[in-house]
Motif scaffolding. Structure first.
Motif, PDB file in Angstrom:
ATOM      1  N   LEU A  45     -89.403 -10.155  37.704  1.00 47.81           N
ATOM      2  CA  LEU A  45     -88.927  -8.780  37.569  1.00 47.81           C
ATOM      3  C   LEU A  45     -89.402  -8.171  36.250  1.00 47.81           C
ATOM      4  CD1 LEU A  45     -87.067  -6.515  38.719  1.00 47.81           C
ATOM      5  CD2 LEU A  45     -85.261  -7.479  37.273  1.00 47.81           C
ATOM      6  N   ALA A  46     -89.328  -8.957  35.174  1.00 49.00           N
ATOM      7  CA  ALA A  46     -89.787  -8.456  33.874  1.00 49.00           C
ATOM      8  C   ALA A  46     -91.277  -8.109  33.922  1.00 49.00           C
ATOM      9  CB  ALA A  46     -89.518  -9.495  32.788  1.00 49.00           C
ATOM     10  N   SER A  47     -92.077  -8.942  34.580  1.00 44.87           N
ATOM     11  CA  SER A  47     -93.514  -8.665  34.690  1.00 44.87           C
ATOM     12  C   SER A  47     -93.759  -7.394  35.503  1.00 44.87           C
ATOM     13  CB  SER A  47     -94.225  -9.852  35.348  1.00 44.87           C
ATOM     14  OG  SER A  47     -94.120 -11.008  34.538  1.00 44.87           O
ATOM     15  N   TRP A  48     -93.000  -7.231  36.594  1.00 48.46           N
ATOM     16  CA  TRP A  48     -93.122  -6.008  37.392  1.00 48.46           C
ATOM     17  C   TRP A  48     -92.754  -4.787  36.559  1.00 48.46           C
ATOM     18  CZ3 TRP A  48     -89.426  -2.359  38.648  1.00 48.46           C
ATOM     19  CH2 TRP A  48     -89.809  -1.394  39.581  1.00 48.46           C
ATOM     20  N   CYS A  49     -91.668  -4.895  35.817  1.00 51.98           N
ATOM     21  CA  CYS A  49     -91.239  -3.770  34.983  1.00 51.98           C
ATOM     22  C   CYS A  49     -92.304  -3.403  33.957  1.00 51.98           C
ATOM     23  CB  CYS A  49     -89.924  -4.111  34.278  1.00 51.98           C
ATOM     24  SG  CYS A  49     -88.466  -4.062  35.354  1.00 51.98           S
ATOM     25  N   THR A  67     -92.848 -10.071  27.214  1.00 58.15           N
ATOM     26  CA  THR A  67     -93.021  -9.171  28.352  1.00 58.15           C
ATOM     27  C   THR A  67     -92.036  -8.013  28.292  1.00 58.15           C
ATOM     28  OG1 THR A  67     -93.848 -10.976  29.736  1.00 58.15           O
ATOM     29  CG2 THR A  67     -92.976  -9.048  30.876  1.00 58.15           C
ATOM     30  N   LEU A  68     -90.861  -8.260  27.736  1.00 57.54           N
ATOM     31  CA  LEU A  68     -89.813  -7.239  27.665  1.00 57.54           C
ATOM     32  C   LEU A  68     -89.996  -6.294  26.474  1.00 57.54           C
ATOM     33  CD1 LEU A  68     -86.770  -9.481  28.617  1.00 57.54           C
ATOM     34  CD2 LEU A  68     -87.687  -7.570  29.955  1.00 57.54           C
ATOM     35  N   GLY A 104     -84.230  -7.437  20.791  1.00 57.33           N
ATOM     36  CA  GLY A 104     -85.573  -7.979  20.943  1.00 57.33           C
ATOM     37  C   GLY A 104     -85.940  -8.913  19.801  1.00 57.33           C
ATOM     38  N   ARG A 105     -85.595  -8.526  18.587  1.00 52.78           N
ATOM     39  CA  ARG A 105     -85.883  -9.379  17.420  1.00 52.78           C
ATOM     40  C   ARG A 105     -85.152 -10.717  17.551  1.00 52.78           C
ATOM     41  NH1 ARG A 105     -87.107  -8.402  11.901  1.00 52.78           N
ATOM     42  NH2 ARG A 105     -87.512 -10.465  10.997  1.00 52.78           N
ATOM     43  N   HIS A 106     -83.901 -10.680  18.048  1.00 53.03           N
ATOM     44  CA  HIS A 106     -83.114 -11.906  18.236  1.00 53.03           C
ATOM     45  C   HIS A 106     -83.843 -12.877  19.159  1.00 53.03           C
ATOM     46  CE1 HIS A 106     -79.610 -14.435  19.172  1.00 53.03           C
ATOM     47  NE2 HIS A 106     -79.912 -14.266  20.448  1.00 53.03           N
TER      48      HIS A 106
END
Length: 709
Positions: A348-352, A398-399, A412-414
């Protein structure tokens, strides 16, 4: 921001009049009230109803924080920031951001489902209450926080009459034509008594009415009591009753429904049908048959359906999910299902990420936001095994669009820090995933103003790219170093690095939102170096590509540069139109960097149109946003020139006292209201001259150069 984020009630609230009155009384006397009780007794529903009733007492509203899906205590502060609608790009500790935001507000914070985080949450709540005198906290969990000044309200099951009313109400909803007949009243009362008046147990029983009569339910319940009540040693009787009721409902499910119930327990938070079909389907349950099974679980109130900004989603109550998890463990299938869950959300992340560079950007943002609890669970699973660190690095990188484009830099940094630290060995067969995580980490650190961490990550990425011959990672490293130079006011170096990165992208055939953002950043550099013609040409090209692809996020930054150029030409109408679209896009994506820059430039345009008072209000509205973005990062040097010139023009026109008053008026506006005000486009005030043409351009250029020096 809305005054409340409490969800709408999907069915009628039944009974609890005395408990509601008592809870309202406690909220009037104590700043911390915790509703405790066993699972399924109705703590969350009662707390939400009481919070909704008490909302008028709190001028800054009510915010609900659902903590049941959260597993990482380090994200507690981030969960509260999300619920409050706060975005912070700086390196300040999230707890400090929370405390500063709440310090001057009168607000009710509702915390739900935190049993597994109680120790970490207690310290956070104590500090927030101590530093925020207008804050009140209403908590709902199986355990209290055990803090000084906490009022604990144990919640008992429903009395017989209310339990009967609840059963009748839910039965009418699931089977309108099969309501219990008057002669069944005694059996209904007996059934509710046997279920100890536990709301969840009563609702599950009502969900069986299309299949079983009340008398049949009573007989079957007798069987389940004999079988199960002794199965949980040491559990209180009512806990055994709930477990029995859930187990009885489980027993009455078809084998396929029981199988899907167990498999659904791997989800955290809401999930959609596509995810269920992939994760729960298999040789024993073809994916195209999953919908009918899921519909059966919805009909029995085991799974709940809800409408969200991302579309239809499903969720399970935590108590029901936990029961399914026990069965999944008993089936010895937990590890396999967690991996299927992880694989789905990596896909899902790759699709997004791919669809981010498309007309579906807004849909992607909503989808990623809805999937966040499950994406966190996937990241946690990747980080549990050292030999799968590359998967965590790949997923966290990817996110990037969610971390950067949707205002989640701190989270994101975490994850990026954890992913990079989880496998510190360079030279492995998973170099590509690590290099990608490093340049995304460098990107996030640049935007947070953490130059040291950014340089460390980008330097390592550059070395690794050179060692492995990864030209794409090298191009992204050069790009991010150019971005760092831009934000450090080193324009010649920024121009050189960004130009080199764009050449590399073209040679590699790379085209996406980040590549276009590099072109916009180069255009900004050229603006600050005085080469407006080149800057406009670069951004017009970006705008055309974005138009073709349906891309909006990068388009907003290109519009900002074009508006900047239009202002310098004295074309205020064009600048306002460009900035209006820019602000609307930035606000939709919660991109505070783009939003605050655009509002400040609009303030300068407004001053040029002859309305210094409104310009000062807009300038004041930008101030709270700068606190979240980090004023030293984007607010000094070249980026601060519009603010400095607007302050000079509006201040001279209004006088010091009225200028300060207008600034204060803008500073008091919530973000949503500030955006609405900016988009309203007030008309110029008659009688105030408007700087035009070369005078405006010269004034800004001289000021920007002085500020930069």
């Amino acid at each position: 921001m809305r005054r409340s984020n409490l969800p709408a009630e999907l069915n009628r609230f039944v009974g609890r009049d005395d408990e509601l009155a008592e809870l309202e009384r406690l909220l009037g006397e104590f700043r911390l009230v915790t509703v405790t009780g066993m699972g399924g007794v109705g703590k969350s529903r009662l707390a939400a109803r009481a919070a909704s009733t008490a909302e008028k007492r709190y001028c800054d509203g009510v915010r609900l924080v659902e903590l049941a899906p959260l597993r990482d205590p380090e994200l507690l502060e981030q969960a509260l920031l999300d619920a409050l609608g706060l975005t912070d790009h700086t390196r300040r500790p999230p707890r400090e951001v929370l405390a500063e935001h709440l310090a001057g507000r009168r607000l009710l914070l509702v915390l739900d489902g935190f049993e597994h985080l109680v120790d970490d949450l207690a310290g956070l709540v104590r500090e927030l209450l101590r530093r925020s005198p207008g804050l009140a906290v209403l908590a709902a969990a199986r355990r209290p926080l055990r803090l000084d000044g906490e009022a604990v309200m144990p919640l008992a099951p429903l009395p017989d009459d209310d339990a009967v009313r609840l059963f009748t109400d839910r039965a009418a909803a699931v089977a309108p034509g099969l309501r219990p007949a008057p002669e069944d009243a005694g059996a209904v009362r007996e059934l509710c008594r046997r279920l100890d008046g536990i709301p969840l147990a009563v609702e599950l029983a009502a969900g069986r009415l299309p299949v079983l009569s009340v008398e049949q339910m009573l007989h079957r319940l007798d069987d389940r009591f004999r079988l199960l009540t002794g199965g949980v040693r040491g559990a209180p009787p009512r806990h055994r009753t709930l477990r029995t009721a859930i187990g009885w409902s489980h027993e009455l499910c078809t084998p396929r429904e029981r199988l899907v119930w167990a498999r659904l327990s791997v989800f955290a938070g809401p999930f959609d049908l596509d995810a269920v079909e992939y994760v729960c389907g298999g040789p024993d349950l073809p994916p195209d048959e999953v919908l009918d099974v899921l519909a059966g679980l919805v009909a029995q109130s085991v799974v709940h359906r809800e409408e969200t900004p991302a579309g239809v989603r499903y969720r399970m109550l935590d108590t029901v999910r936990a029961y399914g998890a026990e069965w999944l463990t008993a089936l010895d299938d937990e590890e396999r299902m967690r991996r299927r869950h992880r694989d789905w959300y990596m896909g899902l992340a790759s699709w997004c990420e791919l669809e981010w560079f498309s007309p579906r950007q807004a849909e992607v943002a909503a989808c990623a936001d809805s999937a966040l609890p499950n994406l966190r669970a996937a990241l946690e699973l990747c980080l549990e095994a050292p030999d799968e660190a590359h998967l965590a690095q790949h997923l966290a990188a990817t996110l990037w669009f969610s971390w950067v484009g949707c205002g989640r830099l701190a989270e994101g940094r975490h994850w990026l820090d954890r992913a990079v630290r989880s496998d510190p060995r360079p030279g492995s067969r998973h170099d590509e995933a690590r290099l990608r995580a490093l340049w995304v980490l460098g990107y996030v650190a640049v935007l947070q103003g953490d130059d040291t961490a950014a340089m460390a990550a980008l330097y390592e990425c550059g070395e690794g790219a050179a060692r492995t011959g990864n030209a794409l990672a090298g191009a992204y490293t050069t790009h991010r170093l150019g971005c760092l130079a831009l934000l450090s006011d080193d324009m010649p170096r920024a121009e050189e690095l960004l130009s080199r990165a764009l050449i590399a992208y073209r040679e590699l055939g790379e085209l996406n939102s980040q590549v276009l953002m590099g072109q916009v950043e180069l255009a900004m550099t050229k603006v600050f170096l005085g080469d407006l013609e080149s800057a406009v040409a670069l951004c017009r090209e970006v705008r055309e590509i974005c138009q073709d692809r349906g891309e909006r996020w990068t388009r907003a930054y290109a519009l900002y540069v074009l508006a900047y150029a239009a202002w310098t030409r004295g074309e205020h109408g064009e600048a306002r139109e460009l900035l209006g679209e820019c602000i609307a896009i930035d606000h939709a994506f919660n991109d505070l960097v783009g939003l605050v820059l655009a509002i400040e430039l609009l303030a300068l345009v407004t001053a040029g149109e002859g309305d210094p008072a409104e310009a000062a209000v807009l300038q004041g509205a930008a101030a709270p946003m700068w606190e979240a973005v980090g004023l030293p990062l984007f607010g000094s040097g070249y980026f601060g020139a519009p603010r400095a010139l607007c302050e000079r023009q509006a201040g001279e026109a209004l006088g010091a006292e009225r200028f300060r008053s207008c600034l204060a008026e803008g500073g008091a506006l919530p973000k949503d209201e500030a955006v609405a005000r900016a988009l309203a486009g007030r008309r110029p005030v008659d009688g105030v001259p408007s700087p035009r043409g070369r005078g405006a351009r010269a004034g800004l250029t001289r000021r920007s150069r002085r500020t930069a020096r």
